[in-house]
Every structure is written in C-alpha cells, then in structure tokens.
Design an enzyme around this catalytic site. Structure first.
Site, PDB file in Angstrom:
ATOM      1  N   GLN A  93       0.873  -1.178   0.000  1.00  0.00           N
ATOM      2  CA  GLN A  93       0.000   0.000   0.000  1.00  0.00           C
ATOM      3  C   GLN A  93       0.910   1.228   0.000  1.00  0.00           C
ATOM      4  OE1 GLN A  93      -2.514   0.371   3.465  1.00  0.00           O
ATOM      5  NE2 GLN A  93      -3.915   1.773   2.451  1.00  0.00           N
ATOM      6  N   VAL A  95       0.314   4.384  -0.519  1.00  0.00           N
ATOM      7  CA  VAL A  95      -0.240   5.537   0.209  1.00  0.00           C
ATOM      8  C   VAL A  95      -1.123   4.974   1.309  1.00  0.00           C
ATOM      9  CG1 VAL A  95      -1.701   7.593   0.068  1.00  0.00           C
ATOM     10  CG2 VAL A  95      -0.178   7.008  -1.840  1.00  0.00           C
ATOM     11  N   HIS A  99      -7.606   2.734  -0.441  1.00  0.00           N
ATOM     12  CA  HIS A  99      -7.951   2.978  -1.835  1.00  0.00           C
ATOM     13  C   HIS A  99      -8.236   1.663  -2.548  1.00  0.00           C
ATOM     14  CE1 HIS A  99      -3.515   2.845  -1.612  1.00  0.00           C
ATOM     15  NE2 HIS A  99      -3.509   2.388  -2.857  1.00  0.00           N
ATOM     16  N   HIS A 101      -8.378  -0.172  -6.101  1.00  0.00           N
ATOM     17  CA  HIS A 101      -7.909  -0.146  -7.487  1.00  0.00           C
ATOM     18  C   HIS A 101      -9.004  -0.726  -8.374  1.00  0.00           C
ATOM     19  CE1 HIS A 101      -3.550   0.515  -6.610  1.00  0.00           C
ATOM     20  NE2 HIS A 101      -3.902  -0.040  -5.456  1.00  0.00           N
TER      21      HIS A 101
END
Length: 141
Positions: A93, A95, A99, A101
């Site tokens: 990961q 960041v 999130h 994808h």
C-alpha cells in the site's frame, strides 16, 4: 499518517491536482498516475482511513456500491474485456489511505500473478481523454 500529510487527503481538499473521474459526497476517484493500464482508477473515501478494517460500517456500502458502478464505467469506457478490483492493506500500500484499485483488463494483457508491468500515459492529453471517457460512462451508468 496524519490526514494533513496524506497525498490522497490533499487531493480530496483540492490542494493536489488529480484526474478526477468521480466526486461524490462520501468518495472520490481519480486516475492512478502510475497505472497498470490506461483507465486504472483509485477510489478513496473522502475521510482518511488507512485500511479497509478502519472504515466505519456506514461507509462500506457507499464505497463498494460506487466501486461496482466505477468498474462498470471503466470496462465500458475502455472497451475492456473485463476488470479487476483490488485493495492492498499495508503491504504494497504505497499511500496509507484506503484505496480501491479498479483496473481494466484485456485477454492476454500480460498480467500474470502479482508481477505486473506499469504503463505510462503518453501525456496529459491521453490522461484527459481516458478520464473524460470514464466520467461519461459513469454518468450513464
């Protein structure tokens, strides 16, 4: 990581530019700047949560309902054969802000296992064209 120093939170606040494909009350999605293929999007909750297990139950539905619609839009906009949806939690990961994808797939696209080549956009024009196609497909969706 405090939300103030998070690049994704900076995108949410409008401080860091991004090729936004959807902007809704609970979530925002934008093109990955190092995509596996054109149309590779990142869908994030607006509020900073590091990993999926940190996400409040009330936001799970909005996040994944939007992921479903975004996947349909990406597949349609890019005339893809399919798509995949993935979440890394801490390991891989890059960041530390949750999130999702959403990546368009094609038969024989070269993805094998977890050693995936990265694609570079030819430039801003290509990124804008891909973003605009996804925005249109998402709105139709």
């Amino acid at each position: 990581m405090p939300a103030r120093s998070c690049i994704f939170c900076s995108i949410v606040r409008g401080e860091t530019p991004a090729y936004v494909v959807l902007d809704e009350p609970d979530v925002i999605a934008f093109l990955d700047n190092r995509p596996l293929f054109p149309g590779h999007c990142l869908l994030i909750p607006r509020v900073h949560h590091e990993v999926l297990t940190d996400l409040p139950a009330a936001l799970v539905g909005p996040l994944f309902t939007t992921a479903q619609r975004l996947a349909r839009a990406v597949e349609s906009a890019l005339s893809a054969d399919g798509f995949f949806v993935a979440i890394n939690n801490r390991v891989s990961q890059s960041v530390p802000h949750l999130h999702v994808h959403v990546v368009p797939r094609r038969q024989k696209d070269g993805l094998k296992g977890f050693f995936w080549p990265r694609y570079k956009y030819a430039g801003e024009r290509e990124m804008c064209d891909v973003r605009d196609a996804i925005v249109t497909a998402y709105a139709d969706g």
